[in-house]
Write a protein that holds these residues in place. Structure first.
Motif, PDB file in Angstrom:
ATOM      1  N   LYS A 189     -31.729 -10.807 -22.357  1.00  0.00           N
ATOM      2  CA  LYS A 189     -30.589 -10.444 -21.435  1.00  0.00           C
ATOM      3  C   LYS A 189     -29.236 -10.700 -21.787  1.00  0.00           C
ATOM      4  O   LYS A 189     -28.278 -10.554 -22.137  1.00  0.00           O
ATOM      5  N   LYS A 190     -29.499 -12.354 -22.523  1.00  0.00           N
ATOM      6  CA  LYS A 190     -28.176 -12.980 -22.980  1.00  0.00           C
ATOM      7  C   LYS A 190     -27.530 -12.018 -24.131  1.00  0.00           C
ATOM      8  O   LYS A 190     -26.220 -11.750 -24.363  1.00  0.00           O
ATOM      9  N   TYR A 191     -28.616 -11.875 -25.190  1.00  0.00           N
ATOM     10  CA  TYR A 191     -28.298 -11.152 -26.374  1.00  0.00           C
ATOM     11  C   TYR A 191     -27.711  -9.724 -26.019  1.00  0.00           C
ATOM     12  O   TYR A 191     -26.528  -9.514 -26.764  1.00  0.00           O
ATOM     13  N   PHE A 192     -28.357  -9.081 -25.377  1.00  0.00           N
ATOM     14  CA  PHE A 192     -27.994  -7.671 -25.145  1.00  0.00           C
ATOM     15  C   PHE A 192     -26.739  -7.483 -24.204  1.00  0.00           C
ATOM     16  O   PHE A 192     -25.967  -6.692 -24.220  1.00  0.00           O
ATOM     17  N   ALA A 193     -26.339  -8.619 -23.477  1.00  0.00           N
ATOM     18  CA  ALA A 193     -25.199  -8.438 -22.389  1.00  0.00           C
ATOM     19  C   ALA A 193     -23.933  -8.014 -23.160  1.00  0.00           C
ATOM     20  O   ALA A 193     -23.355  -7.303 -22.573  1.00  0.00           O
ATOM     21  N   LYS A 194     -23.815  -8.578 -24.296  1.00  0.00           N
ATOM     22  CA  LYS A 194     -22.427  -8.045 -24.980  1.00  0.00           C
ATOM     23  C   LYS A 194     -22.341  -6.710 -25.874  1.00  0.00           C
ATOM     24  O   LYS A 194     -21.503  -6.323 -26.312  1.00  0.00           O
ATOM     25  N   HIS A 195     -23.747  -6.136 -25.904  1.00  0.00           N
ATOM     26  CA  HIS A 195     -23.882  -5.169 -26.576  1.00  0.00           C
ATOM     27  C   HIS A 195     -24.317  -3.757 -25.599  1.00  0.00           C
ATOM     28  O   HIS A 195     -23.903  -2.538 -25.949  1.00  0.00           O
ATOM     29  N   ILE A 196     -24.565  -4.069 -24.371  1.00  0.00           N
ATOM     30  CA  ILE A 196     -25.079  -2.879 -23.598  1.00  0.00           C
ATOM     31  C   ILE A 196     -24.355  -1.824 -23.234  1.00  0.00           C
ATOM     32  O   ILE A 196     -24.902  -0.700 -23.060  1.00  0.00           O
TER      33      ILE A 196
END
Ligand code: HAM
Length: 442
Positions: A189-196
């Motif tokens: 979640k943390k990683y994808f937060a900036k890409h989603i």
């Protein structure tokens, strides 16, 4: 007006039908060796079985189910897989009560998924699978993976001396215990937060319900982002790592080299712990038709469906993909393999009546026999028998009728012999017994 088959479905006809049957029989025979019993469950189930079992965040439930309201306004779904139905059946029939665990069932049957049809991907396809419920031992995980490997290697084995360019591979991974998975989901979640915001609509939905499912995304731009996502292996608890390593070591003891694939998460939500897939790789190490089969451990599925708290492990193969594998590795003269042992021809009407009786004499000895009910000349009889892949042609004409004999022509060795009808059963059985000895000895 011609009516076409429904998109994504296919008729299994002629030699393909024989091939499918032989694949299913091989799978079932291996399942028996491992102590599995057959289970047959309905093709239709209540939709919520799959929503709860396979999982709301999976593509299967979200996009691929054939769901309809029946005349009683119930939401019904054509099964997209069989594991959930088997669990439902165990609960409905209380198969766990007073049972020796693990319960071990195998199944074969059609499944339905509304997917984009392509090579090896259909909307109606067939699965063979097994489920073992009630033993949390990593020995059972290893045994299950080994059993699938045995099936795939029996079906893909080349003749001795042949150097096959293809390689059978089993990939394994662990989705960890509950804590490992929760930590991993958090990290994703943390990683994808900036890409989603730049990812596809499906990923946006997956991000909210189950970020693990983002890893299944096939969109090229998204894959570039997914490739740098955190890896499950960095979030596995020591216990989960040890469990996976134990399974890998046990497989090694059986001579099976399992490769860890960190990105293997499988597309169904019920998995916990060890998951695995079988692939056939070409010379360049590319999987030739996607996963031949796959499976994994599921700790909570049975309970989720209303049963007792028993863990399970299982796998399923796609029969279409196993057929593809066989056809790729063994491009054979199929007519020859699946033709009858004997093809009976009458050279006049009276002989046809005699052949009608003779065919029964051969068939009760389990010799596969066809009869031609049209009068033929010897030349056209042999032509027909060859075209149909028969092993021997049996000719009966005026001469033979007078002497109460038949003429047998072996279409492989070209040997021709006259045999008294009274001896025919024994002689024919010997010819076919010898045929298979010769083939095995080749
Ligand atoms: P699955 O990976 O979704 O797992 O499907 C198992 C196999 O079915 C695949 O590896 C593939 O060979 C075949 N398959 C899936 N979709 C299609 C399709 N659209 N067309 C042709 N073949 C297809 C399961 O279904 C789990 N129930 C396996 C399992 C059993 N896990 C635990 N127990």
């Amino acid at each position: 007006m011609e009516i076409y088959p429904v998109k994504g479905t296919h008729d299994i006809v002629e030699n393909d039908a024989e091939l499918y049957r032989s694949i299913e029989e091989t799978c079932m025979a291996v399942a028996h060796f491992y102590g599995y019993k057959e289970i047959r469950t309905p093709i239709i189930e209540h939709t919520n079985l799959f929503v709860r079992g396979v999982g709301e965040s999976s593509d299967i439930v979200n996009k691929e189910m054939y769901t309809f309201l029946d005349k009683g306004e119930r939401s019904i779904t054509l099964r997209p897989e069989l594991t959930a139905g088997v669990m439902r059946s165990i609960v409905s029939n209380k198969l766990y009560v007073n049972a020796d665990l693990p319960l071990k069932y195998y199944y074969v049957g059609p499944c339905f998924r509304y997917e984009r049809p392509q090579a090896g991907r259909y909307r109606q396809f067939h699965q063979f699978g097994i489920e073992a419920i009630g033993s949390p031992s990593y020995y059972l995980d290893a045994e299950t993976i080994a059993m699938g490997y045995r099936i795939a290697s029996i079906l893909s084995s080349s003749k001795e001396g042949e150097n096959s360019p293809y390689k059978l591979k089993v990939y394994v991974n662990s989705l960890g215990d509950e804590d490992s998975r929760a930590n991993y989901k958090e990290a994703l979640k943390k990683y994808f937060a900036k890409h989603i915001k730049n990812m596809c609509g499906d990923c946006k939905r997956r991000y909210e319900i189950n970020p693990l499912r983002i890893l299944d995304c096939k969109v090229e731009e998204d894959q570039a982002i997914i490739k740098d996502a955190p890896k499950m292996s960095d979030y596995l608890s020591e216990d989960s790592k040890l469990y996976l390593n134990n399974v890998i070591s046990l497989l090694k003891e059986l001579g099976i080299e399992a490769t860890i694939d960190d990105g293997l998460v499988r597309g169904l939500d019920y998995y916990t712990g060890v998951v695995f897939e079988y692939h056939l790789l070409d010379e360049d190490g590319k999987s030739i038709i996607g996963a031949l089969g796959g499976g994994g451990h599921y700790a909570r599925l049975l309970k989720e469906i209303g049963g007792p708290d028993l863990e399970g492990i299982g796998l399923a193969f796609g029969i279409e993909r196993l057929a593809y594998l066989i056809k790729t590795i063994h491009p054979v003269d199929e007519e020859k393999i699946y033709g009858p042992d004997f093809y009976l021809f009458g050279l006049n009407e009276e002989a046809i009546e005699e052949n009608f009786k003779i065919s029964d004499l051969l068939r009760v000895r389990t010799l596969s026999t066809e009869v031609c009910y049209e009068v033929k000349s010897p030349k056209s009889a042999i032509k027909t028998a060859l075209r149909r892949g028969a092993y021997c042609a049996i000719l009966v004409g005026e001469d033979e009728l007078a002497k109460k004999q038949v003429t047998i022509k072996n279409l492989t060795t070209q040997e021709q012999t006259s045999v008294a009808i009274s001896d025919l059963g024994d002689v024919a059985s010997d010819i076919i017994a010898k045929r298979y000895v010769d083939v095995e000895g080749e």
